[in-house]
Design a protein around this motif. Structure first.
Motif, short mmCIF file in Angstrom:
data_model
loop_
_atom_site.label_atom_id
_atom_site.label_comp_id
_atom_site.label_asym_id
_atom_site.label_seq_id
_atom_site.Cartn_x
_atom_site.Cartn_y
_atom_site.Cartn_z
N LEU A 1 39.53 38.96 47.48
CA LEU A 1 39.15 39.59 46.20
C LEU A 1 40.59 39.30 45.50
O LEU A 1 41.99 38.86 45.92
CB LEU A 1 39.89 41.26 46.65
CG LEU A 1 37.93 42.04 46.85
CD1 LEU A 1 39.08 43.16 47.36
CD2 LEU A 1 37.16 41.54 46.04
N PHE A 2 40.53 39.47 43.97
CA PHE A 2 41.10 39.15 43.27
C PHE A 2 41.46 40.03 42.34
O PHE A 2 40.54 40.68 41.65
CB PHE A 2 40.75 38.17 42.41
CG PHE A 2 41.07 36.43 42.75
CD1 PHE A 2 42.31 35.01 42.44
CD2 PHE A 2 40.69 35.61 44.09
CE1 PHE A 2 42.43 34.43 43.31
CE2 PHE A 2 40.95 34.81 44.76
CZ PHE A 2 42.05 33.70 44.28
N THR A 3 42.77 40.16 41.79
CA THR A 3 43.01 41.16 40.32
C THR A 3 43.28 40.36 39.31
O THR A 3 44.01 39.93 39.36
CB THR A 3 44.11 42.38 40.51
OG1 THR A 3 43.88 43.00 42.33
CG2 THR A 3 44.44 43.55 39.63
N ARG B 1 42.97 45.65 34.57
CA ARG B 1 43.14 44.59 35.27
C ARG B 1 41.62 44.92 36.08
O ARG B 1 41.42 46.21 35.69
CB ARG B 1 44.01 44.77 36.55
CG ARG B 1 45.21 44.48 35.92
CD ARG B 1 46.71 44.40 36.92
NE ARG B 1 47.86 44.38 35.85
CZ ARG B 1 48.49 42.62 35.73
NH1 ARG B 1 47.66 41.90 36.32
NH2 ARG B 1 49.73 43.30 35.24
N ASP B 2 41.10 44.09 36.76
CA ASP B 2 39.81 43.97 37.32
C ASP B 2 39.66 43.26 38.55
O ASP B 2 40.63 42.39 38.50
CB ASP B 2 38.29 43.71 36.57
CG ASP B 2 37.13 44.50 37.06
OD1 ASP B 2 37.39 45.18 37.97
OD2 ASP B 2 35.71 44.12 36.38
N THR B 3 38.67 44.13 39.86
CA THR B 3 38.69 42.72 40.54
C THR B 3 37.51 42.43 40.95
O THR B 3 36.65 42.58 40.17
CB THR B 3 38.57 44.26 42.12
OG1 THR B 3 37.95 44.81 41.90
CG2 THR B 3 39.91 44.69 41.92
N ARG C 1 35.85 39.68 43.08
CA ARG C 1 34.99 38.55 44.73
C ARG C 1 35.17 37.52 45.07
O ARG C 1 34.29 37.36 43.87
CB ARG C 1 34.20 39.22 45.77
CG ARG C 1 33.65 38.67 46.93
CD ARG C 1 33.25 39.72 47.65
NE ARG C 1 33.26 41.18 48.10
CZ ARG C 1 34.05 41.25 49.16
NH1 ARG C 1 35.22 40.53 49.11
NH2 ARG C 1 34.68 42.26 48.91
#
Length: 270
Positions: free
Chosen positions: A200-202, A220-222, A224
């Motif tokens: 998972l990336f932010t 910010r958003d997460t 995959r």
């Protein structure tokens, strides 16, 4: 009455199993052309922006866009920033536009790199499905015309992971060889892409101006993402479920998805 219900239940189960078997056979017998057409239908038009860094310092901004028209798909990558030329830095801009059929088949492409020294341009088109024709570019690059045969389908570096991720499951360890046009060598190569990890990336998806007049993250958003290896030049990319880059690294250069203002306006101010 009970026996009737049992018979009906058995019939329903058999029909359900028969439907699953038919669906499995249909999916197993999907041709390459049908698979690419499905990739095209699943593609979502969208533009993403990236900060481009060298050794942790931002040197420019980039964008990657995919759009659809009535008869074609259009992919466009753009970069502007300070790129090294020997021991000095040159203000450089590059634009790569690719047109594809609605069946996700490459039709033609143009690459134009503008900089004070050694600018170059490439114009190429696919002929008869297995032949890539590169036009002469005497004004920008000095290369003569060239023809290259390839094993279809052919993709650009940004579209190969799109076809890879939308064309199969996202299982770690999955591999696929793909024909890719490398503009740095003007050759068609056959890398084997492999899914190595999932995470998972932010990422920054919006920005606002701070007290110093600089753009900073507002939200910010997460996302995959899956790590894809096997690309030329030691490139390692993390891509989302549609194959769009979230983060990438090649040597001292790296890219990370961000908001438009942080990618372009902060870099321009510097």
């Amino acid at each position: 009455m009970t026996s009737t219900r049992v018979a009906l239940a058995v019939a329903v189960v058999l029909l359900w199993l028969g439907g699953l078997a038919a669906m499995h056979r249909r999916n197993a017998n999907v041709s390459e052309a049908q698979q690419l057409a499905q990739v095209s239908l699943r593609l979502q038009p969208e533009t993403f922006y990236y900060t481009i860094e060298r050794d942790g310092q931002q040197i420019g901004g980039a964008s990657s866009a995919l759009d659809t028209t009535a008869n074609t798909l259009v992919s466009e990558e753009y970069f502007v920033g300070d790129y090294s030329a020997g021991k000095s830095l040159e203000r450089t801009s590059s634009r790569w536009q690719t047109r594809l059929t609605r069946g996700f088949r490459l039709a033609d492409l143009t690459v134009d790199v503008a900089r004070p020294t050694k600018p170059f341009a490439i114009n190429a088109s696919v002929q008869e499905d297995t032949l890539l024709f590169i036009a002469g570019t005497k004004k920008r690059g000095g290369h003569p015309p060239a023809h290259y045969t390839f094993l279809p389908p052919l993709f650009t570096p940004s579209l190969a992971p799109v076809a890879f991720m939308l064309g199969g499951d996202h299982k770690i360890g999955r591999t696929q060889k793909m024909s890719v046009f490398d503009p740095t060598t003007r050759l068609v190569i056959r890398p084997e892409l492999t899914i190595r990890a999932e995470s998972l990336f932010t990422v920054i998806d919006s920005a606002s101006v701070n007290a110093n007049g600089e753009w900073e993250p507002a939200h910010r958003d997460t996302v995959r993402a899956w790590r894809i290896e096997g690309a030329p030049g030691g490139l390692v990319a993390w891509v989302d479920a549609e194959g769009r880059v979230v983060a990438a690294r090649a040597g001292s250069l790296s890219a990370i998805r961000t908001a438009f203002e942080i990618a372009f306006k902060n870099a321009k101010a510097k």
